[in-house]
Scaffold this motif. Structure first.
Motif, mmCIF file in Angstrom:
data_model
loop_
_atom_site.group_PDB
_atom_site.id
_atom_site.type_symbol
_atom_site.label_atom_id
_atom_site.label_comp_id
_atom_site.label_asym_id
_atom_site.label_seq_id
_atom_site.Cartn_x
_atom_site.Cartn_y
_atom_site.Cartn_z
ATOM 1 N N PRO A 293 0.812 -1.234 0.000
ATOM 2 C CA PRO A 293 0.000 0.000 0.000
ATOM 3 C C PRO A 293 0.837 1.271 0.000
ATOM 4 N N ALA A 294 2.049 1.218 0.593
ATOM 5 C CA ALA A 294 2.927 2.394 0.554
ATOM 6 C C ALA A 294 3.302 2.717 -0.879
ATOM 7 N N PHE A 295 3.567 1.676 -1.677
ATOM 8 C CA PHE A 295 3.864 1.889 -3.092
ATOM 9 C C PHE A 295 2.643 2.428 -3.836
ATOM 10 N N LEU A 296 1.477 1.862 -3.564
ATOM 11 C CA LEU A 296 0.265 2.322 -4.238
ATOM 12 C C LEU A 296 -0.020 3.793 -3.939
ATOM 13 N N LEU A 297 0.285 4.231 -2.720
ATOM 14 C CA LEU A 297 0.064 5.628 -2.350
ATOM 15 C C LEU A 297 0.958 6.584 -3.132
ATOM 16 N N MET A 298 2.088 6.078 -3.604
ATOM 17 C CA MET A 298 3.005 6.934 -4.354
ATOM 18 C C MET A 298 2.504 7.214 -5.765
ATOM 19 N N ILE A 299 1.637 6.352 -6.292
ATOM 20 C CA ILE A 299 1.186 6.497 -7.677
ATOM 21 C C ILE A 299 0.427 7.811 -7.893
ATOM 22 N N PRO A 300 -0.619 8.127 -7.081
ATOM 23 C CA PRO A 300 -1.292 9.411 -7.304
ATOM 24 C C PRO A 300 -0.404 10.622 -7.077
ATOM 25 N N ASP B 207 2.568 20.655 -13.241
ATOM 26 C CA ASP B 207 1.956 21.966 -13.011
ATOM 27 C C ASP B 207 0.484 21.961 -13.420
ATOM 28 N N GLY B 208 0.171 21.248 -14.502
ATOM 29 C CA GLY B 208 -1.211 21.183 -14.959
ATOM 30 C C GLY B 208 -2.123 20.543 -13.936
ATOM 31 N N MET B 209 -1.669 19.459 -13.292
ATOM 32 C CA MET B 209 -2.483 18.789 -12.281
ATOM 33 C C MET B 209 -2.636 19.651 -11.033
ATOM 34 N N ILE B 210 -1.608 20.427 -10.709
ATOM 35 C CA ILE B 210 -1.716 21.338 -9.563
ATOM 36 C C ILE B 210 -2.802 22.362 -9.819
ATOM 37 N N ARG B 211 -2.850 22.886 -11.040
ATOM 38 C CA ARG B 211 -3.895 23.871 -11.382
ATOM 39 C C ARG B 211 -5.276 23.229 -11.366
ATOM 40 N N ARG B 212 -5.383 22.009 -11.870
ATOM 41 C CA ARG B 212 -6.687 21.338 -11.916
ATOM 42 C C ARG B 212 -7.209 21.017 -10.522
ATOM 43 N N LEU B 213 -6.328 20.548 -9.661
ATOM 44 C CA LEU B 213 -6.759 20.179 -8.315
ATOM 45 C C LEU B 213 -6.948 21.400 -7.414
ATOM 46 N N GLY B 214 -6.187 22.441 -7.695
ATOM 47 C CA GLY B 214 -6.174 23.580 -6.788
ATOM 48 C C GLY B 214 -5.119 23.367 -5.719
ATOM 49 N N GLY B 215 -4.521 24.445 -5.285
ATOM 50 C CA GLY B 215 -3.400 24.355 -4.353
ATOM 51 C C GLY B 215 -3.725 23.622 -3.067
ATOM 52 N N LYS B 216 -4.897 23.901 -2.475
ATOM 53 C CA LYS B 216 -5.243 23.300 -1.192
ATOM 54 C C LYS B 216 -5.450 21.800 -1.316
ATOM 55 N N ARG B 217 -6.234 21.376 -2.322
ATOM 56 C CA ARG B 217 -6.476 19.945 -2.495
ATOM 57 C C ARG B 217 -5.199 19.211 -2.877
ATOM 58 N N TRP B 218 -4.372 19.865 -3.694
ATOM 59 C CA TRP B 218 -3.106 19.247 -4.081
ATOM 60 C C TRP B 218 -2.211 19.038 -2.868
ATOM 61 N N ARG B 219 -2.119 20.039 -1.997
ATOM 62 C CA ARG B 219 -1.291 19.909 -0.797
ATOM 63 C C ARG B 219 -1.825 18.829 0.130
ATOM 64 N N ASN B 220 -3.144 18.764 0.275
ATOM 65 C CA ASN B 220 -3.737 17.726 1.132
ATOM 66 C C ASN B 220 -3.429 16.334 0.586
ATOM 67 N N LEU B 221 -3.524 16.172 -0.729
ATOM 68 C CA LEU B 221 -3.218 14.881 -1.336
ATOM 69 C C LEU B 221 -1.760 14.505 -1.112
ATOM 70 N N HIS B 222 -0.864 15.461 -1.297
ATOM 71 C CA HIS B 222 0.565 15.163 -1.225
ATOM 72 C C HIS B 222 1.075 15.019 0.202
ATOM 73 N N ARG B 223 0.230 15.293 1.185
ATOM 74 C CA ARG B 223 0.614 14.969 2.559
ATOM 75 C C ARG B 223 0.638 13.465 2.799
ATOM 76 N N SER B 224 0.033 12.699 1.906
ATOM 77 C CA SER B 224 0.092 11.241 2.039
ATOM 78 C C SER B 224 1.507 10.708 1.831
ATOM 79 N N VAL B 225 2.427 11.573 1.381
ATOM 80 C CA VAL B 225 3.827 11.148 1.252
ATOM 81 C C VAL B 225 4.383 10.740 2.610
ATOM 82 N N TYR B 226 3.848 11.312 3.705
ATOM 83 C CA TYR B 226 4.309 10.930 5.035
ATOM 84 C C TYR B 226 3.945 9.474 5.323
ATOM 85 N N ALA B 227 2.742 9.076 4.921
ATOM 86 C CA ALA B 227 2.334 7.681 5.093
ATOM 87 C C ALA B 227 3.198 6.761 4.234
#
Length: 211
Positions: free
Chosen positions: A123-130, A137-157
């Motif tokens: 599951p740690a590997f699967l979490l790295m995929i998203p 940069d395009g995905m950051i704009r699509r998700l929005g800064g706040k949602r993108w940051r929340n998603l990328h906090r899963s890097v800690y897991a």
């Protein structure tokens, strides 16, 4: 050197790219020279997993180093380091999937359930995929800064899962897993400290000034 020009940054990126490719180059050279040892699959798996964790820790150290040093340009290297961590994680998983298990999905399923280090590592590997998919940069704009940051906090897991995976995998010499665990504890501890400091400042900033 608080800030650097684009030319210097480009050369730094080239240097980071070359350094990050070195473990793979050494593996390829060892394969061509028949120098992977008695168990080449185990060696490839071990080396790719090790460098996944190294690059993950380096990428997580960017924010604390930036805050301590004031070198804002460090952030420009974080994406490359994170993607290289994912690249080596893919090599690590592919070695297990192709060379070790030969796409035997039933056996892989049993491993995930029966072997604790795989139960945590998969599951740690699967979490790295998203995280890798949304690194542009395009995905950051699509998700929005706040949602993108929340998603990328899963890097800690991902990092915690990776360290636990390594710790449970190693049977005798735990010096490397302990070193990774210590580094991760410091990096996460710094983030918790900064978060607590920001919480303490918020009420003071929200209060009106009394003259």
């Amino acid at each position: 050197m608080k800030t650097i020009d684009n030319k210097t940054l480009a050369w730094l990126k080239v240097a980071v790219f070359i350094l990050a490719c070195m473990p793979l180059a050494r593996l390829v050279f060892a394969a061509f020279t028949d120098d992977l040892g008695a168990n080449p699959i185990e060696k490839i798996t071990r080396i790719t997993g090790y460098w996944t964790l190294v690059l993950l820790m380096v990428s997580l150290s960017i924010t604390p180093l930036r805050k301590l040093s004031g070198w804002s340009w460090l952030v420009r290297l974080r994406r490359m380091l994170g993607l290289f961590a994912f690249f080596y994680a893919c090599l690590h998983f592919s070695t297990y999937l192709v060379l070790d298990q030969f796409f035997d999905w039933a056996s892989i399923g049993k491993d995930i359930l029966k072997r604790p280090y795989i139960t945590v590592g998969f599951p740690a590997f699967l979490l790295m995929i998203p995280l890798a998919v949304t690194s542009t940069d395009g995905m950051i704009r699509r998700l929005g800064g706040k949602r993108w940051r929340n998603l990328h906090r899963s890097v800690y897991a991902c990092a915690i899962g990776g360290v636990v995976h390594y710790w449970w995998l190693v049977k005798k010499d735990l010096s490397n897993p302990k070193a990774f665990a210590l580094i991760l504890a410091v990096l996460l501890g710094l983030r918790v400290y900064n978060w607590l400091v920001s919480l303490r400042k918020q009420p003071l900033m929200a209060q009106p000034l009394k003259l």
